[in-house]
Design a protein around this motif. Structure first.
Motif, short mmCIF file in Angstrom:
data_model
loop_
_atom_site.label_atom_id
_atom_site.label_comp_id
_atom_site.label_asym_id
_atom_site.label_seq_id
_atom_site.Cartn_x
_atom_site.Cartn_y
_atom_site.Cartn_z
N ASP A 53 -0.01 -3.72 -18.78
CA ASP A 53 0.81 -2.62 -18.31
C ASP A 53 0.66 -2.54 -16.79
N MET A 54 1.70 -2.94 -16.09
CA MET A 54 1.58 -3.07 -14.64
C MET A 54 2.29 -1.92 -13.91
N GLN A 55 1.77 -1.62 -12.76
CA GLN A 55 2.39 -0.62 -11.89
C GLN A 55 2.81 -1.34 -10.61
N ARG A 56 4.02 -1.11 -10.18
CA ARG A 56 4.47 -1.74 -8.93
C ARG A 56 4.12 -0.82 -7.76
N LEU A 57 3.45 -1.39 -6.77
CA LEU A 57 3.08 -0.60 -5.58
C LEU A 57 3.94 -1.02 -4.40
N PHE A 58 4.17 -0.07 -3.52
CA PHE A 58 4.97 -0.32 -2.32
C PHE A 58 4.02 -0.33 -1.12
N PHE A 59 4.05 -1.40 -0.34
CA PHE A 59 3.26 -1.47 0.90
C PHE A 59 4.25 -1.46 2.06
N ASN A 60 3.90 -0.75 3.13
CA ASN A 60 4.86 -0.61 4.24
C ASN A 60 4.81 -1.77 5.24
N VAL A 61 4.31 -2.92 4.83
CA VAL A 61 4.37 -4.09 5.72
C VAL A 61 5.06 -5.24 4.99
N ARG A 120 -4.22 -7.68 8.06
CA ARG A 120 -3.99 -8.36 9.35
C ARG A 120 -4.16 -7.39 10.52
N GLY A 121 -5.14 -6.55 10.45
CA GLY A 121 -5.44 -5.66 11.55
C GLY A 121 -4.52 -4.44 11.63
N MET A 122 -3.59 -4.33 10.65
CA MET A 122 -2.68 -3.17 10.69
C MET A 122 -3.06 -2.19 9.59
N ARG A 123 -3.07 -0.92 9.92
CA ARG A 123 -3.27 0.10 8.90
C ARG A 123 -2.05 0.07 7.99
N VAL A 124 -2.27 0.18 6.68
CA VAL A 124 -1.12 0.13 5.80
C VAL A 124 -0.98 1.45 5.04
N ALA A 125 0.23 1.71 4.60
CA ALA A 125 0.45 2.85 3.73
C ALA A 125 0.93 2.30 2.39
N VAL A 126 0.37 2.81 1.32
CA VAL A 126 0.69 2.31 -0.02
C VAL A 126 1.13 3.47 -0.88
N ASP A 127 2.12 3.21 -1.72
CA ASP A 127 2.58 4.26 -2.62
C ASP A 127 3.09 3.59 -3.90
N VAL A 128 3.31 4.43 -4.88
CA VAL A 128 3.92 3.90 -6.10
C VAL A 128 5.37 3.54 -5.75
N ALA A 129 5.80 2.34 -6.15
CA ALA A 129 7.17 1.93 -5.80
C ALA A 129 8.16 2.71 -6.64
#
Ligand code: AMP
Length: 626
Positions: free
Chosen positions: A547-555, A613-622
Motif C-alpha cells: 500500500d503505497m503513498q505518493r509524496l510530492f517533493f518541491n525539487v 543536494r544542499g537544498m532544503r526540501v518541502a515534502v507533502d502528500v501528493a
C-alpha cells in the motif's frame, strides 16, 4: 606527483600523506576539498597510487573506510573526458549501494568537465537508462543482473573499458551473483585493470581473484597494536537527522570543563559549530582551512577556559597538546580503530578522569562492535537523556547557584553590618499583597523562562510522540530488515539480501540450495532481462504490491536532482532500507516519490528537515492529478 608521493606499498602513517601527494589533478583535489575531506583515509592512501599506476588491486575494506573514493578518485583521474565511451564499470550488490557510489563519484567529479556517471539497477526503467547510455557515459555503476542485461542487449559496450571494480565482492557472491559477475568479467577486455573490494576474503573470492586478476596488489588496513587509554567509554544510538539535537541533550547532562567534538569533514565541523553557538554553547571550530593565526586564537581561548568546546576534524586535532580535556565526543564515527583510540586519548591525560562518548547511527552499529572487539574495551551503551531529565538537571543547578549566592550575601552582610542593595530593592517591592516568597517566585519564573530551562508542554508532547514513533519505527524496521542497525554481515543483512528483489509476493523465499536467491532476485533483474518490460511478473511495477503513498517533493530536474538523490536522502535520513522507496517520477520543478503508506508520515517528517543536494526540501502528500 609531488615529492611526497608515497612509495607504492610503503607503510602509511596517519597524517603523513595528503591528498596532494597522491598524484591527483587539481580538479579532483578541488572536488575532495568541496566535500570537506581533509586527508586520505588509510585505504585511500594505499589504494590510490596502485590503481593510478595501472595495477590490479584487491582491497580488504568495508563500508565506512572511504573505499568508494579509494577507487573512485584514481578511476576519475584516468578517464579520458574527450571520449564518451564507457571506461569504468563498478559492480555493486544492491541498488542502494550503486546509487551511493554513483553519487559519491559524481560529487568527487564536480570540477571535471564533461564527465557522466550513471547508476544502473533493477527496479528502474530500462528505457531511461538506455537513453542516457546512448547519449554517452564514461562511468557506470550497476548491479550485476542489470549490467548483464544491458551487455546482452548491446546497450552497454565494454570495448573501451579501462577499469572494472567489484565492490563488496563477498556480498555479491553471497547474494548469488557469481555467474553474473563472471559473465561480466568474461566480457571485459583482457587488458582492463581489475579492482576488487571486499570486507572478507572467503575462498570463493580468492578463486575469483586468481582466475580474473593479474598479479594483484593486496591492500588491507593493517592494525597496529593500540593501547587504549583508561577512560570511561559510552555510546548512544542516534538517528542521523537528530544528531545535533542529541548532542545538545548530551552536553547538558555531562559534567565537563573542556570537551572536543570530532566530525569527519570540515563542512561538518562548521555546521555543528554554528548549531552549538546558536544554542548558547561556548564552541569554536578547528580544521585545516584555518590560518595559523586563527588556529592560535582558537587554541588560546580553549586553553584559557574561554571556550568549553572545540569542534574539530582528526587532522586539526592531531598534535594538540592539552592536558585537561575531560570529554571527547565522536559526533561522527572515525574511519578506523586507530583513529578512535587516538581521539579518545585526547582525554584522561596526566592521570585525570576522562570520558569518551560516541554517536552511533543504525548504519554504523557494526563499527562500534568492531572497535569494542578489537580494543577489548567495555564501551557501554547509554540511553540518550530526554528533555525532562535535562530540565531537572538545569533547575537543580540553578537552585544550587541561588543557594550559593544567598550564602555569599549573608556573609557579606555579616561583615559590613549593612543591608545590601538587592535586599533594599526587595524591601521596596514588598507590600501587603506581595511578600518575599511571591517576589522570589516571580524572579525564578523570569529566570527559568529567559533561560528556557523548562520545556513547554508542546515540546514535551512532541518529544513523547517522537519517542513513541521511534520505538514503533525501530520495531517495524527490525521486521523489515530482519534486524535493525545491523551491518551487511550481521543481524541486519536480510534487508540487504532482499533489497533487489522488489516487493514481489512479500514473501521471504530462501536460497535454492546453491546460494542463489533464485526467483525473487531474478524477478527484479533477470526477469526484466528476459521479458524486457518493467515488472514482468504480474505486470506490477516495483512498489505496487504494497500500500503505497505518493509524496510530492518541491525539487525536480531543474535542480539537477536524480532518483539516487531521493533514495539516498530517504534512506540516510530515515534509516529505512532503500528498497522501500518505490517509483520516482522527476518533473521539471517537482518530483513524486512512492513510499509505503505506513512510513509516509515519518518520511515526510524527517525529509521536511532534510536537504537534497544542499537544498532544503518541502515534502507533502501528493494530491491526485485532476
Ligand atoms: P565509504 O567507506 O566509501 O562508504 O565512505 C564512508 C563515508 O566517508 C562517506 O560518507 C564518504 O563521503 C566519507 N569519506 C570518504 N573519504 C573521506 C575522507 N578522506 N575524509 C572524510 N570523509 C571521507
Amino acid at each position: 606527483m609531488s615529492e611526497k608521493t608515497p612509495e607504492i606499498g610503503a607503510e602509511i602513517t596517519p597524517g603523513a600523506i595528503h591528498f596532494e601527494d597522491l598524484g591527483l589533478s587539481k580538479e579532483l583535489l578541488k572536488g575532495v576539498t568541496d566535500l570537506g575531506f581533509e586527508e586520505p583515509s588509510p585505504i585511500q592512501a594505499q589504494a590510490i597510487p596502485f590503481i593510478l599506476a595501472g595495477r590490479d588491486v584487491v582491497g580488504q575494506a568495508q563500508t565506512g573506510t572511504g573505499k568508494t573514493a579509494a577507487f573512485g578518485l584514481p578511476i576519475l583521474e584516468l578517464i579520458n573526458l574527450r571520449s564518451k565511451k564507457v571506461q569504468a564499470l563498478v559492480l555493486c550488490p544492491t541498488r542502494e549501494l550503486a546509487v551511493q557510489v554513483a553519487e559519491e563519484v559524481t560529487s568527487l567529479a564536480t570540477h571535471l568537465r564533461g564527465i557522466s556517471v550513471l547508476p544502473v539497477y533493477g527496479g528502474q526503467s530500462l528505457e531511461r537508462q538506455i537513453r542516457v547510455l546512448e547519449r554517452g557515459v564514461q562511468f557506470v555503476v550497476g548491479t550485476p543482473g542489470r549490467v548483464l542485461d544491458h551487455l546482452e542487449r548491446g546497450t552497454l559496450k565494454l570495448d573501451n573499458l579501462q577499469t572494472l571494480v567489484l565492490d563488496e565482492a563477498d556480498e555479491m557472491l553471497d547474494m548469488g551473483f557469481r555467474d553474473d559477475i563472471q559473465s561480466v568479467l568474461d566480457k571485459a577486455p583482457e587488458d582492463c585493470r581489475r579492482v576488487c573490494f571486499s570486507a572478507t576474503m572467503p575462498k570463493a573470492i580468492l578463486a575469483l581473484i586468481k582466475s580474473y586478476m593479474k598479479d594483484p596488489e593486496f591492500i588491507t588496513v593493517t592494525r597496529k597494536e593500540v593501547t587504549v587509554p583508561n577512560v570511561e567509554q559510552i555510546y548512544y544510538d542516534v538517528r542521523q537527522h537528530r544528531k545535533s539535537d542529541s548532542l545538545c541533550l548530551v552536553l547538558d547532562t555531562q559534567d565537563f570543563n573542556k570537551g572536543i567534538v570530532f566530525c569527519s569533514t570540515k563542512l561538518g565541523v562548521d555546521e555543528l559549530t554554528t548549531h552549538l553557538l546558536a544554542h548558547g554553547y561556548q564552541a569554536d571550530a578547528l580544521h585545516g582551512n584555518l590560518s595559523q593565526g586563527q588556529r592560535d586564537r582558537v587554541m588560546s581561548r580553549f586553553r584559557t577556559g574561554g571556550l568549553d568546546l572545540l569542534v574539530a576534524t582528526d587532522v586539526a586535532a592531531r598534535g594538540l597538546d592539552i592536558d585537561d580535556v575531560d570529554l571527547v565526543i565522536n559526533y561522527d564515527m572515525p574511519f578506523d580503530v586507530e583513529s578512535y583510540v587516538h581521539r579518545i586519548g585526547r582525554t584522561g591525560r596526566a592521570g585525570r578522569a576522562g570520558r569518551a562518548v560516541t554517536f552511533v547511527t543504525p548504519r554504523e552499529a557494526y563499527k562500534i562492535r568492531e572497535i569494542s572487539r578489537y580494543t577489548k574495551a567495555d564501551i557501554k551503551r547509554a540511553q540518550l537523556p530526554n528533555k525532562r531529565e535535562v530540565s531537572d538537571l538545569k533547575t537543580g543547578k540553578l537552585l544550587g547557584e541561588v543557594m550559593a549566592t544567598m550564602e555569599d550575601m549573608r556573609e557579606a552582610r555579616k561583615d559590613s553590618k549593612k543591608l545590601d542593595r538587592y535586599t533594599l530593592l526587595l524591601q521596596s517591592l514588598t507590600d501587603d499583597e506581595s511578600g518575599e516568597v511571591d517576589i522570589a517566585a516571580a524572579l525564578l519564573k523570569m529566570l527559568i523562562e529567559r533561560e528556557k530551562i523548562w520545556p513547554s508542554p508542546e515540546e514535551l508532547e512532541a518529544e513523547r510522540r517522537e519517542q513513541e514513533e521511534m520505538r514503533a519505527w525501530q520495531e517495524r524496521s527490525r521486521q523489515d530488515r530482519g534486524g535493525f542497525g545491523g551491518n551487511s554481515r550481521g543481524e541486519g543483512r536480510n534487508w540487504r539480501d532482499r533489497s533487489e528483489r522488489g516487493y514481489s509476493a512479500g514473501s521471504e523465499r530462501g536460497r535454492d540450495g546453491q546460494g542463489r536467491y533464485g526467483q525473487e532476485r531474478d524477478g527484479a533483474e533477470s526477469g526484466q532481462r528476459r521479458g524486457g518490460a518493467e515488472g514482468q511478473r504480474g505486470g506490477q511495477k516495483r512498489g505496487q504490491q504494497r500500500d503505497m503513498q505518493r509524496l510530492f517533493f518541491n525539487v525536480g530536474s531543474k535542480a539537477r536532482v536524480t532518483p539516487g538523490d531521493f533514495v539516498g536522502a530517504i534512506t540516510g535520513e530515515s534509516g529505512l532500507p532503500g528498497r522501500v522507496v518505490g517509483e520516482i517520477e522527476i518533473h521539471d520543478r517537482f518530483t513524486f516519490v512512492d513510499v509505503p503508506r505506513e512510513y509516509a508520515e515519518e518520511i515526510m517528517r524527517v525529509m521536511n528537515k532534510a536537504q537534497i543536494r544542499g537544498m532544503r526540501v518541502a515534502v507533502d502528500v501528493a494530491k491526485p492529478m485532476e
